[in-house]
Design a protein around this motif. Structure first.
Motif, short mmCIF file in Angstrom:
data_model
loop_
_atom_site.label_atom_id
_atom_site.label_comp_id
_atom_site.label_asym_id
_atom_site.label_seq_id
_atom_site.Cartn_x
_atom_site.Cartn_y
_atom_site.Cartn_z
N LEU A 288 1.12 -1.36 0.37
CA LEU A 288 -0.25 -0.34 0.13
C LEU A 288 1.01 1.03 -0.08
CD1 LEU A 288 -2.89 -1.39 2.09
CD2 LEU A 288 -3.26 -0.17 -0.21
N ALA A 289 1.74 1.20 1.23
CA ALA A 289 2.63 2.67 1.00
C ALA A 289 4.28 2.68 -0.46
CB ALA A 289 3.79 2.28 1.77
N GLN A 290 3.58 1.62 -1.32
CA GLN A 290 4.61 1.71 -2.72
C GLN A 290 3.06 2.33 -3.10
OE1 GLN A 290 6.47 -1.78 -3.79
NE2 GLN A 290 7.49 -2.08 -1.88
N ALA A 291 2.29 1.69 -3.53
CA ALA A 291 0.89 2.35 -4.31
C ALA A 291 1.05 4.13 -4.34
CB ALA A 291 -0.39 1.49 -4.02
N ALA A 292 0.96 4.37 -2.58
CA ALA A 292 0.92 5.89 -2.55
C ALA A 292 2.10 6.34 -3.05
CB ALA A 292 0.63 5.92 -0.71
N SER A 293 3.07 5.68 -2.75
CA SER A 293 3.76 6.68 -3.53
C SER A 293 4.33 6.60 -4.87
CB SER A 293 5.80 5.62 -3.31
OG SER A 293 6.15 5.78 -1.90
N ILE A 294 3.52 6.05 -6.02
CA ILE A 294 3.11 6.13 -6.73
C ILE A 294 2.35 7.00 -7.42
CG2 ILE A 294 2.53 5.55 -8.95
CD1 ILE A 294 3.57 2.98 -8.03
N LEU A 295 1.09 7.09 -6.39
CA LEU A 295 0.12 8.44 -5.97
C LEU A 295 0.95 9.75 -5.61
CD1 LEU A 295 -2.65 9.34 -6.34
CD2 LEU A 295 -2.73 8.75 -4.13
N ILE A 296 1.60 10.17 -5.09
CA ILE A 296 2.36 11.36 -4.43
C ILE A 296 3.33 11.30 -5.19
CG2 ILE A 296 4.37 12.09 -2.86
CD1 ILE A 296 2.59 9.87 -1.06
N LEU A 297 4.28 10.63 -6.19
CA LEU A 297 5.27 11.17 -7.26
C LEU A 297 4.61 11.05 -8.24
CD1 LEU A 297 7.93 8.40 -6.07
CD2 LEU A 297 7.76 11.26 -4.94
N LYS A 298 3.49 11.29 -8.77
CA LYS A 298 2.64 11.13 -10.31
C LYS A 298 2.17 12.94 -10.11
CE LYS A 298 2.27 9.55 -14.31
NZ LYS A 298 3.28 10.07 -14.72
N THR A 299 2.15 12.97 -8.90
CA THR A 299 2.02 15.07 -8.89
C THR A 299 2.90 15.67 -9.19
OG1 THR A 299 2.43 15.45 -6.62
CG2 THR A 299 -0.44 14.82 -7.24
N GLU A 300 2.76 16.91 -9.90
CA GLU A 300 3.88 17.20 -10.14
C GLU A 300 4.57 18.18 -9.30
OE1 GLU A 300 3.89 21.70 -13.11
OE2 GLU A 300 2.44 20.46 -13.72
N ASN B 112 5.60 19.23 2.28
CA ASN B 112 6.38 17.89 2.04
C ASN B 112 5.86 16.57 2.60
OD1 ASN B 112 6.93 18.45 4.61
ND2 ASN B 112 8.72 18.01 3.69
N MET B 113 4.27 16.28 3.40
CA MET B 113 3.63 16.10 3.75
C MET B 113 2.40 15.85 3.49
SD MET B 113 4.98 16.63 7.65
CE MET B 113 4.46 14.72 8.03
N GLY B 114 1.50 14.19 3.41
CA GLY B 114 0.52 14.07 3.56
C GLY B 114 -0.04 13.15 3.84
N LYS B 115 -1.48 12.79 3.73
CA LYS B 115 -1.74 11.63 4.18
C LYS B 115 -3.07 10.67 3.37
CE LYS B 115 -3.06 9.41 8.96
NZ LYS B 115 -3.37 10.31 9.92
N VAL B 116 -2.44 9.64 3.51
CA VAL B 116 -3.62 9.02 2.63
C VAL B 116 -4.76 7.50 3.32
CG1 VAL B 116 -2.05 9.32 0.58
CG2 VAL B 116 -1.65 6.72 2.11
N LYS B 117 -5.96 7.45 2.79
CA LYS B 117 -6.53 5.79 3.05
C LYS B 117 -6.04 5.40 1.95
CE LYS B 117 -10.97 5.04 4.79
NZ LYS B 117 -12.17 5.94 4.63
N CYS B 118 -6.59 3.74 2.44
CA CYS B 118 -5.91 2.49 2.09
C CYS B 118 -6.73 1.42 2.11
CB CYS B 118 -4.38 2.17 1.92
SG CYS B 118 -3.10 3.39 1.98
N GLU B 119 -7.00 0.75 1.18
CA GLU B 119 -7.45 -0.59 1.49
C GLU B 119 -6.43 -1.99 0.18
OE1 GLU B 119 -11.44 -0.06 2.75
OE2 GLU B 119 -11.06 -0.03 0.66
N ALA B 120 -6.13 -2.46 1.02
CA ALA B 120 -6.33 -4.09 -0.04
C ALA B 120 -6.85 -4.58 -0.22
CB ALA B 120 -4.78 -4.51 0.91
N LYS B 121 -7.50 -5.22 -1.28
CA LYS B 121 -8.70 -6.46 -1.16
C LYS B 121 -7.86 -7.20 -2.12
CE LYS B 121 -11.79 -2.88 -1.48
NZ LYS B 121 -13.21 -1.99 -2.07
N VAL B 122 -9.48 -8.40 -2.09
CA VAL B 122 -8.76 -9.86 -2.75
C VAL B 122 -10.70 -10.26 -2.68
CG1 VAL B 122 -7.60 -12.59 -2.56
CG2 VAL B 122 -6.33 -10.78 -1.43
N GLU B 123 -10.36 -10.26 -4.68
CA GLU B 123 -12.18 -10.64 -4.76
C GLU B 123 -12.89 -9.85 -4.38
OE1 GLU B 123 -12.62 -14.76 -3.96
OE2 GLU B 123 -10.63 -15.47 -5.33
N ASP B 124 -12.59 -8.24 -4.09
CA ASP B 124 -13.65 -7.57 -3.69
C ASP B 124 -13.22 -7.33 -2.09
OD1 ASP B 124 -13.80 -5.35 -6.08
OD2 ASP B 124 -15.32 -7.18 -6.56
N LYS B 125 -13.07 -7.95 -1.00
CA LYS B 125 -12.80 -8.45 -0.10
C LYS B 125 -11.67 -8.25 0.99
CE LYS B 125 -15.25 -12.03 -0.08
NZ LYS B 125 -15.78 -13.61 0.06
#
Length: 148
Positions: A66-78, A117-130
């Motif tokens: 989830l942190a890696q996914a968040a990193s991508i989200l963050i680093l894709k902002t200009e 230079n800080m932020g907060k993200v809400k995360c969910e990891a799902k398997v088969e929509d659970k």
């Protein structure tokens, strides 16, 4: 069709095998949200010891995914392109479902707050929509000229 493939992911974040827990980015709305895929296979090194005869993906590695996914989200902002995002805090982590080899982990991350230079993200990891895991992560993107 993915928005970003593995090579493009590695252009954004410094993680590499065996600690890259991302196969592709499925959806990306820079500064808002991201959905990524991690295909969990029996070949993952951590399954050798977690647990022999009963392979379970460690919760801490789900959080790392989830942190890696968040990193991508963050680093894709200009504002943060070309920088490195660091995990600063984990809040409200809950583990609800065991993740096993053969599962497809869908990583959903939504930007909640962003300031300087800080932020907060809400995360969910799902398997088969659970929901397998949910958490709030705080990130820090330091000035690359300053050591942290």
């Amino acid at each position: 069709m993915s928005v970003l493939d593995a090579a493009e992911i590695m252009d954004l974040i410094p993680n590499r095998y065996p600690i890259l827990f991302m196969d592709k980015v499925d959806e990306l709305n820079p500064g808002e949200s991201i959905v990524c895929t991690k295909n969990v296979t029996i070949n993952e090194e951590f399954f050798q010891g977690h647990f022999p005869g009963n392979p379970v993906m460690p919760g801490v590695l789900i959080i790392e995914s989830l942190a890696q996914a968040a990193s991508i989200l963050i680093l894709k902002t200009e504002k943060y392109q070309g920088k490195t995002a660091y995990l600063g805090a984990i809040d409200s982590a809950k583990f609800r479902k065991v993740v096993r080899p053969g599962d497809v982990l869908k990583l959903h991350v939504t930007m909640e707050k962003q300031r300087d230079n800080m932020g907060k993200v809400k995360c969910e990891a799902k398997v088969e929509d659970k929901v397998a895991c949910s958490a709030e992560l705080t990130f820090i993107v330091p000035d690359p000229k300053k050591k942290i």
